[in-house]
Design a protein around this motif. Structure first.
Motif: not given
Length: 129
Positions: A122, A32-33
């Motif tokens: 990411e 994820s970011g």
């Protein structure tokens, strides 16, 4: 390690928003970011280079926890705050990922959820086992 799984780094945002730092399905690992957050706030305030390095190192740890390695990273994405010097993010990316040389996209975005964040990263990787 099974061929599916989730990884949490214990950040409060994961629980509040219902996501994992990373997920694995088969051989695909998606991270994820990732920001340079700490329990007491943002790390490296005003320092794009420092934030980018921290984000990449956190993402690599998540990849490793899900059965991959730094060398199995195939794509990175750098989302940058408006007006920052992209070359500082590029320098950090080169220092951390240069020998791997994954596919990369670097974009300027409108803003981040936290006002002191300058970058969000990411990562995608392939599991080794």
């Amino acid at each position: 390690m099974t061929n599916t799984g989730r990884f949490s780094d214990g950040g409060g945002w994961e629980k509040a928003a219902g996501y994992s730092r990373g997920a694995r399905f088969g051989d695909h690992i998606a991270i994820s970011g990732t920001t340079a957050h700490a329990p007491d706030g943002v790390m490296f305030v005003g320092d794009l280079y420092g934030q980018t390095k921290e984000c990449l190192l956190r993402a690599i740890r998540a990849v490793e926890a899900l059965g991959g390695s730094k060398s199995s990273i195939i794509r990175t994405r750098l989302f940058l705050a408006p007006g920052v010097d992209w070359e500082q993010a590029g320098r950090a990316h080169q220092e951390i990922m240069g020998e791997v040389a994954p596919a990369n996209t670097t974009l300027f975005v409108h803003s981040f959820v936290g006002p002191d964040f300058l970058v969000e990263v990411e990562v995608e990787a392939v599991a080794l086992s």
